[in-house]
Design a protein around this motif. Structure first.
Motif, PDB file in Angstrom:
ATOM      1  N   SER A 173      50.824  40.415 -38.566  1.00  0.00           N
ATOM      2  CA  SER A 173      49.864  39.388 -38.178  1.00  0.00           C
ATOM      3  C   SER A 173      49.124  38.811 -39.388  1.00  0.00           C
ATOM      4  O   SER A 173      48.625  37.688 -39.328  1.00  0.00           O
ATOM      5  N   TRP A 174      49.056  39.563 -40.474  1.00  0.00           N
ATOM      6  CA  TRP A 174      48.387  39.069 -41.680  1.00  0.00           C
ATOM      7  C   TRP A 174      49.372  38.476 -42.685  1.00  0.00           C
ATOM      8  O   TRP A 174      49.011  37.611 -43.477  1.00  0.00           O
ATOM      9  N   SER A 176      52.632  37.109 -42.039  1.00  0.00           N
ATOM     10  CA  SER A 176      53.651  36.148 -41.614  1.00  0.00           C
ATOM     11  C   SER A 176      53.421  34.742 -42.174  1.00  0.00           C
ATOM     12  O   SER A 176      54.373  34.044 -42.525  1.00  0.00           O
ATOM     13  N   THR A 425      43.920  45.960 -35.840  1.00  0.00           N
ATOM     14  CA  THR A 425      44.713  44.765 -36.100  1.00  0.00           C
ATOM     15  C   THR A 425      45.718  44.545 -34.975  1.00  0.00           C
ATOM     16  O   THR A 425      46.366  45.495 -34.529  1.00  0.00           O
ATOM     17  N   GLY A 427      49.033  44.018 -32.968  1.00  0.00           N
ATOM     18  CA  GLY A 427      50.419  44.355 -33.255  1.00  0.00           C
ATOM     19  C   GLY A 427      50.682  45.820 -33.487  1.00  0.00           C
ATOM     20  O   GLY A 427      51.720  46.188 -34.037  1.00  0.00           O
TER      21      GLY A 427
END
Length: 469
Positions: A173-174, A176, A425, A427
């Motif tokens: 999520s950070w 990509s 976070t 995911g």
């Protein structure tokens, strides 16, 4: 024993009448991380509390981001920031040293599990982890094994926000958005028993998640693998997930078998957070390289460090003679002077032991909360790094739809009630979904303040569950 400072319950005015400064007014010039969130303006802090410009206090149950360990507003530390070292404002560590750097390095090396540790200071955890992988690479180069360059890490992990560290972090999520700039590094399965990636259970699993390291090393080619990097206990990527007994002993055995350096990222978990000096101390292993940050300065000043086994440094000294790496502010006198003060304060007040004691109490209260709220599917962690995972169905462990944003809503509900928590976070569940809350307060938190944290957490979870149906 250190106690957090008492504050009156509820709000209080913030104006000239009580001598408390409101600080500079909010502006529209700061680029905040969340561009849609209204940020509280914090102007004072004491003990485990933060106070905003409206006079409302918040119980800091996450130490900012697991940074503050000694409590806010400790005068011994703030005085060190103000006074020390006024005669030596900056020394460039590439060509000179200073007494504060030398003293802090000796103190830090004395408590790490790294053999004959040598310390390289940086300004933050991302820099410390970059230092660790560069050190691993140069070590292999200087010993004549130029083919060893790959670093293996774990899924659902976090090692920093630079491009190199995002590439080694298992946090899609950070990372990509920045994938064009990031290398696709090899990873092994997460040590995550609640959602075992192999659909197995301990001890019948044979610690398959540790054995996965050997599979990936063989897949990549042992002659190409320089190091394995991991967090001993997970931070917000898996909110306190703890590997089973024997996991790290197995990891170290595999690393030694294939001439792979074992690097532990203790930026969040180190400096007493889990109730021991370093989280890896809960296992019978000695890492080759260790990184530490956050608690090293306890939020009073930016500082972190990489600690390397003496044999690694001796190899580089005997061959190239130089570690080709560095940062402008690494080892600066003021940062190290504050680090010395924090170390001495922690030692004098036995805060590592206090973290273990208070961590046991926090865990017992979270376990009680889980018995009352079945949607708390898992409680996990060590010391004062604890996490809870929230699920839609406790029997199947089915997560909530990510669109419901359950974790963030729980954190916002808790903030409304005066307690600061941190969401995991997105995911955690195979990179897709999963809701977790991290609790990581300063070590001085009192039992009654822990009671307040758990009470508010329960209220916030119940309020959000009512909202999402």
């Amino acid at each position: 024993m250190v106690r957090s400072q008492e504050l009156p319950v509820g709000t209080r005015p913030v104006n000239g009448d009580n001598g408390m400064s409101t600080g500079p007014a909010m502006s529209d010039s700061v680029l905040h991380r969340d561009l849609r969130h209204h940020y509280k303006n914090i102007i004072e802090s004491t003990g485990v509390y933060l106070i905003d410009s409206e006079g409302r206090r918040y119980l800091d149950a996450v130490g900012g981001a697991a940074v503050n360990i000694i409590g806010h507003g400790v005068s011994e530390i703030s005085d060190a920031v103000a006074k020390s070292p006024h005669s030596t404002s900056f020394v460039y560590s590439a060509v000179l040293t200073n007494p504060w750097q030398e003293e802090l390095a000796a103190k830090l090396a004395s408590i790490t599990p790294v053999e004959k540790g040598k310390v390289f200071f940086t300004s933050g955890g991302s820099e410390a982890n970059e230092t660790a992988i560069k050190l691993a690479r140069q070590y292999h180069l200087d010993r004549g094994v130029a083919t060893k360059w790959k670093v293996i890490s774990r899924a659902a992990s976090y090692h920093g926000n630079t491009l190199a560290m995002l590439g080694l972090s298992g946090r899609p999520s950070w990372a990509s958005r920045y994938s064009p700039y990031i290398d696709n590094n090899p990873r092994i399965a997460a040590a995550y028993c609640y959602r075992c990636p192999f659909s197995m259970a301990h001890p019948e699993c044979g610690i398959r998640c540790a054995e996965d390291l050997e599979r990936v090393i063989l897949q990549e080619g042992p002659e190409t693998v320089a190091a394995f990097l991991c967090e001993p206990v997970s931070g917000t990527s898996l909110a306190g997930a703890v590997p089973v007994p024997g996991y790290y002993e197995g990891i170290q055995k595999i690393c030694r078998k294939y001439d792979v350096l074992f690097i532990v990222d203790e930026v969040l978990t180190g400096y007493g957070r889990t109730g021991k000096a370093f989280a890896i101390d809960h296992w019978n292993v000695r890492p080759d390289i260790l990184t530490v940050g956050k608690g090293l300065g306890s939020g009073y000043i930016p500082i972190a460090a990489c600690v390397a086994d003496g044999r690694i440094v001796d190899t580089i000294r005997s061959v190239s003679g130089q570690f080709v790496h560095g940062f402008t502010y690494g080892g600066m006198p003021m940062a190290c002077a504050v680090g010395v003060k924090v170390f001495d304060y922690v030692t004098e007040h036995n805060l590592f032991g206090l973290a273990a004691e208070r961590g046991k109490y926090l865990r017992s209260r979270l376990d009680e909360l889980a018995e009352r709220i079945p949607e708390i599917g898992d409680v996990r962690g060590l010391g004062l790094l604890q996490g809870v995972e929230i699920v839609a169905d406790p029997h199947s462990r089915k997560p909530f739809d990510p669109a419901l944003d359950v974790s963030r809503r729980i954190v916002r509900e808790a903030e409304r009630r005066g307690v600061l928590l941190r969401e995991g976070t997105p995911g955690a569940n195979a990179g897709k979904d999963g809701d977790q809350i991290q609790i990581s307060p300063p070590f001085i938190i009192r039992p009654d303040e822990i009671d307040e944290v758990v009470r508010v957490l329960g209220e916030a979870i119940s309020a959000v569950l009512d909202q999402v149906g």
